[in-house]
Design a protein around this motif. Structure first.
Motif, PDB file in Angstrom:
ATOM      1  N   LYS A   3       0.859  -1.188   0.000  1.00 30.68           N
ATOM      2  CA  LYS A   3       0.000   0.000   0.000  1.00 30.68           C
ATOM      3  C   LYS A   3       0.893   1.235   0.000  1.00 30.68           C
ATOM      4  CE  LYS A   3      -3.779  -2.189   2.455  1.00 30.68           C
ATOM      5  NZ  LYS A   3      -4.647  -2.134   3.624  1.00 30.68           N
ATOM      6  N   ILE A   4       0.566   2.179  -0.869  1.00 23.39           N
ATOM      7  CA  ILE A   4       1.367   3.393  -0.994  1.00 23.39           C
ATOM      8  C   ILE A   4       0.516   4.580  -0.555  1.00 23.39           C
ATOM      9  CG2 ILE A   4       2.687   4.846  -2.562  1.00 23.39           C
ATOM     10  CD1 ILE A   4       2.954   2.348  -4.374  1.00 23.39           C
ATOM     11  N   ASN A   5       0.980   5.302   0.461  1.00 27.09           N
ATOM     12  CA  ASN A   5       0.292   6.505   0.933  1.00 27.09           C
ATOM     13  C   ASN A   5       0.925   7.714   0.260  1.00 27.09           C
ATOM     14  OD1 ASN A   5      -1.280   4.967   2.674  1.00 27.09           O
ATOM     15  ND2 ASN A   5       0.199   5.171   4.347  1.00 27.09           N
ATOM     16  N   LEU A   6       0.078   8.555  -0.335  1.00 28.39           N
ATOM     17  CA  LEU A   6       0.546   9.697  -1.111  1.00 28.39           C
ATOM     18  C   LEU A   6      -0.012  10.994  -0.549  1.00 28.39           C
ATOM     19  CD1 LEU A   6      -0.219   8.135  -4.604  1.00 28.39           C
ATOM     20  CD2 LEU A   6       1.993   8.204  -3.454  1.00 28.39           C
ATOM     21  N   SER A   7       0.638  12.108  -0.902  1.00 27.56           N
ATOM     22  CA  SER A   7       0.183  13.435  -0.495  1.00 27.56           C
ATOM     23  C   SER A   7       0.353  14.408  -1.650  1.00 27.56           C
ATOM     24  CB  SER A   7       0.973  13.940   0.707  1.00 27.56           C
ATOM     25  OG  SER A   7       0.640  15.287   0.982  1.00 27.56           O
ATOM     26  N   ILE A   8      -0.708  15.124  -1.956  1.00 24.15           N
ATOM     27  CA  ILE A   8      -0.612  16.184  -2.966  1.00 24.15           C
ATOM     28  C   ILE A   8      -0.090  17.454  -2.312  1.00 24.15           C
ATOM     29  CG2 ILE A   8      -1.949  17.682  -4.500  1.00 24.15           C
ATOM     30  CD1 ILE A   8      -3.783  15.263  -5.030  1.00 24.15           C
ATOM     31  N   LYS A   9      -0.588  17.762  -1.103  1.00 30.06           N
ATOM     32  CA  LYS A   9      -0.191  19.030  -0.471  1.00 30.06           C
ATOM     33  C   LYS A   9       1.291  19.045  -0.078  1.00 30.06           C
ATOM     34  CE  LYS A   9      -1.758  18.216   4.283  1.00 30.06           C
ATOM     35  NZ  LYS A   9      -2.714  18.655   5.299  1.00 30.06           N
ATOM     36  N   LYS A  10       1.870  17.891   0.229  1.00 21.40           N
ATOM     37  CA  LYS A  10       3.294  17.857   0.575  1.00 21.40           C
ATOM     38  C   LYS A  10       4.182  17.871  -0.663  1.00 21.40           C
ATOM     39  CE  LYS A  10       3.074  16.177   5.218  1.00 21.40           C
ATOM     40  NZ  LYS A  10       1.939  15.408   5.656  1.00 21.40           N
ATOM     41  N   ALA A  11       3.575  17.725  -1.850  1.00 21.19           N
ATOM     42  CA  ALA A  11       4.330  17.809  -3.096  1.00 21.19           C
ATOM     43  C   ALA A  11       4.321  19.241  -3.640  1.00 21.19           C
ATOM     44  CB  ALA A  11       3.748  16.862  -4.142  1.00 21.19           C
ATOM     45  N   LEU A  12       3.565  20.123  -3.005  1.00 22.78           N
ATOM     46  CA  LEU A  12       3.501  21.518  -3.444  1.00 22.78           C
ATOM     47  C   LEU A  12       4.828  22.211  -3.177  1.00 22.78           C
ATOM     48  CD1 LEU A  12      -0.015  22.482  -2.030  1.00 22.78           C
ATOM     49  CD2 LEU A  12       0.570  22.014  -4.406  1.00 22.78           C
ATOM     50  N   PRO A  13       5.115  23.311  -3.894  1.00 18.45           N
ATOM     51  CA  PRO A  13       6.339  24.075  -3.605  1.00 18.45           C
ATOM     52  C   PRO A  13       6.357  24.518  -2.146  1.00 18.45           C
ATOM     53  CG  PRO A  13       5.295  24.874  -5.613  1.00 18.45           C
ATOM     54  CD  PRO A  13       4.365  23.867  -5.011  1.00 18.45           C
ATOM     55  N   GLN A  14       7.547  24.664  -1.598  1.00 14.25           N
ATOM     56  CA  GLN A  14       7.722  24.906  -0.159  1.00 14.25           C
ATOM     57  C   GLN A  14       6.987  26.145   0.334  1.00 14.25           C
ATOM     58  OE1 GLN A  14       8.992  22.506   1.564  1.00 14.25           O
ATOM     59  NE2 GLN A  14       8.562  23.540   3.462  1.00 14.25           N
ATOM     60  N   GLU A  15       6.918  27.246  -0.452  1.00 11.29           N
ATOM     61  CA  GLU A  15       6.257  28.451   0.060  1.00 11.29           C
ATOM     62  C   GLU A  15       4.763  28.241   0.232  1.00 11.29           C
ATOM     63  OE1 GLU A  15       6.501  29.000  -4.433  1.00 11.29           O
ATOM     64  OE2 GLU A  15       7.974  28.629  -2.890  1.00 11.29           O
ATOM     65  N   ASP A  16       4.150  27.315  -0.538  1.00  6.25           N
ATOM     66  CA  ASP A  16       2.737  27.028  -0.369  1.00  6.25           C
ATOM     67  C   ASP A  16       2.495  26.022   0.755  1.00  6.25           C
ATOM     68  OD1 ASP A  16       2.241  28.656  -2.469  1.00  6.25           O
ATOM     69  OD2 ASP A  16       1.972  27.052  -3.950  1.00  6.25           O
ATOM     70  N   ASN A  17       3.543  25.341   1.206  1.00 10.51           N
ATOM     71  CA  ASN A  17       3.397  24.246   2.149  1.00 10.51           C
ATOM     72  C   ASN A  17       4.165  24.490   3.441  1.00 10.51           C
ATOM     73  OD1 ASN A  17       2.519  21.770   3.020  1.00 10.51           O
ATOM     74  ND2 ASN A  17       4.215  20.658   2.110  1.00 10.51           N
ATOM     75  N   ARG A  18       4.368  25.742   3.791  1.00 13.42           N
ATOM     76  CA  ARG A  18       5.133  26.007   5.013  1.00 13.42           C
ATOM     77  C   ARG A  18       4.280  25.688   6.238  1.00 13.42           C
ATOM     78  NH1 ARG A  18       4.542  31.316   2.673  1.00 13.42           N
ATOM     79  NH2 ARG A  18       2.871  32.347   3.751  1.00 13.42           N
ATOM     80  N   PRO A  19       4.878  25.160   7.266  1.00 14.59           N
ATOM     81  CA  PRO A  19       4.109  24.784   8.451  1.00 14.59           C
ATOM     82  C   PRO A  19       3.623  26.021   9.198  1.00 14.59           C
ATOM     83  CG  PRO A  19       6.447  24.476   8.837  1.00 14.59           C
ATOM     84  CD  PRO A  19       6.291  24.849   7.383  1.00 14.59           C
ATOM     85  N   PHE A  20       2.568  25.846   9.954  1.00 14.12           N
ATOM     86  CA  PHE A  20       2.018  26.938  10.743  1.00 14.12           C
ATOM     87  C   PHE A  20       2.984  27.304  11.863  1.00 14.12           C
ATOM     88  CE2 PHE A  20      -0.284  28.252  14.566  1.00 14.12           C
ATOM     89  CZ  PHE A  20      -0.830  29.427  14.091  1.00 14.12           C
ATOM     90  N   VAL A  21       3.325  28.576  11.923  1.00 10.40           N
ATOM     91  CA  VAL A  21       4.194  29.066  12.990  1.00 10.40           C
ATOM     92  C   VAL A  21       3.427  30.180  13.684  1.00 10.40           C
ATOM     93  CG1 VAL A  21       6.379  30.182  13.529  1.00 10.40           C
ATOM     94  CG2 VAL A  21       6.257  28.545  11.656  1.00 10.40           C
ATOM     95  N   PRO A  22       3.125  30.030  14.974  1.00  9.90           N
ATOM     96  CA  PRO A  22       2.363  31.073  15.657  1.00  9.90           C
ATOM     97  C   PRO A  22       3.146  32.373  15.715  1.00  9.90           C
ATOM     98  CG  PRO A  22       3.073  29.382  17.206  1.00  9.90           C
ATOM     99  CD  PRO A  22       3.471  28.922  15.836  1.00  9.90           C
ATOM    100  N   ARG A  23       2.410  33.479  15.631  1.00  8.92           N
ATOM    101  CA  ARG A  23       3.053  34.784  15.703  1.00  8.92           C
ATOM    102  C   ARG A  23       3.572  35.015  17.104  1.00  8.92           C
ATOM    103  NH1 ARG A  23      -1.497  38.604  13.370  1.00  8.92           N
ATOM    104  NH2 ARG A  23      -1.747  38.705  15.587  1.00  8.92           N
ATOM    105  N   PRO A  24       4.697  35.718  17.236  1.00  6.29           N
ATOM    106  CA  PRO A  24       5.193  36.016  18.586  1.00  6.29           C
ATOM    107  C   PRO A  24       4.235  36.960  19.287  1.00  6.29           C
ATOM    108  CG  PRO A  24       6.508  37.145  16.931  1.00  6.29           C
ATOM    109  CD  PRO A  24       5.556  36.246  16.192  1.00  6.29           C
ATOM    110  N   ALA A  25       4.162  36.826  20.591  1.00  2.11           N
ATOM    111  CA  ALA A  25       3.281  37.688  21.381  1.00  2.11           C
ATOM    112  C   ALA A  25       3.763  39.125  21.284  1.00  2.11           C
ATOM    113  CB  ALA A  25       3.267  37.225  22.831  1.00  2.11           C
ATOM    114  N   SER A  26       2.807  40.043  21.143  1.00  2.00           N
ATOM    115  CA  SER A  26       3.170  41.444  20.974  1.00  2.00           C
ATOM    116  C   SER A  26       3.123  42.205  22.290  1.00  2.00           C
ATOM    117  CB  SER A  26       2.226  42.095  19.964  1.00  2.00           C
ATOM    118  OG  SER A  26       0.898  41.989  20.419  1.00  2.00           O
ATOM    119  N   GLY A  27       2.981  41.521  23.377  1.00  2.38           N
ATOM    120  CA  GLY A  27       2.928  42.192  24.672  1.00  2.38           C
ATOM    121  C   GLY A  27       1.993  41.444  25.586  1.00  2.38           C
ATOM    122  N   PRO A  28       1.706  42.020  26.733  1.00  4.76           N
ATOM    123  CA  PRO A  28       0.816  41.329  27.670  1.00  4.76           C
ATOM    124  C   PRO A  28      -0.585  41.222  27.103  1.00  4.76           C
ATOM    125  CG  PRO A  28       1.338  43.528  28.463  1.00  4.76           C
ATOM    126  CD  PRO A  28       2.179  43.286  27.235  1.00  4.76           C
TER     127      PRO A  28
END
Length: 174
Positions: A69-94
């Motif tokens: 059985k072969i597991n495939l991914s279309i979204k992981k084959a996309l160019p890197q800028e379209d497939n960058r992982p979610f990185v939370p924004r740094p906190a801007s203060g309290p």
């Protein structure tokens, strides 16, 4: 049958069939694999047909290959800028007090604002909502008033019924 595709490689394939849970893709070398619905696009996919059609050529990345059985991914084959992982924004203060970040059980601040809103403490808190000017749709307003009145009556009846069943008083003796 052909050789096992190398995990991590990007291949060209053709969609052979579409199911509710994903799509089967025919690969080079006579092999076929499954692209699960969660691996089709970076956004939520409700219906595979919204993204793929049978016979469509797609680029896929091989995620795993075990027991034939072969597991495939279309979204992981996309160019890197379209497939960058979610990185939370740094906190801007309290963060302001209140909401989900307020400590459980603690009272809300009475100054009209939180730590992040110093100017909010200078404004007096409104005592009650301002009346809304008539919108011109009198029929809707009348229906809303009737609904609210009926709803309040039903809630009062329900509360009376529940209060009688709570058993807060002394038990009766026979």
């Amino acid at each position: 049958m052909g050789v096992e595709p190398e995990v991590g490689s990007i291949m060209e394939g053709k969609v052979t069939s579409i199911m509710k849970f994903g799509a089967f893709v025919a690969l080079e070398g006579g092999r076929s694999g499954l692209v699960h619905i969660s691996e089709i696009a970076n956004s939520y996919v409700n219906d595979v047909h919204d993204y793929l059609q049978e016979g469509q050529s797609v680029k896929v990345r091989v995620l795993a290959s075990e027991n034939g059985k072969i597991n495939l991914s279309i979204k992981k084959a996309l160019p890197q800028e379209d497939n960058r992982p979610f990185v939370p924004r740094p906190a801007s203060g309290p963060r302001p007090a209140g909401g989900a970040f307020r400590s459980a059980g603690g009272p809300r601040p009475m100054d009209g604002g939180g730590a992040g809103h110093p100017a909010a403490g200078n404004r007096p808190a409104p005592t009650r909502p301002q009346p809304v000017p008539p919108s011109g749709d009198v029929e809707f307003e009348d229906k809303l008033k009737k609904f609210l009145s009926a709803s309040e009556g039903k809630m009062a009846d329900l509360n009376r019924s529940v209060d009688g069943k709570r058993g807060g008083g002394k038990k009766r003796r026979s």
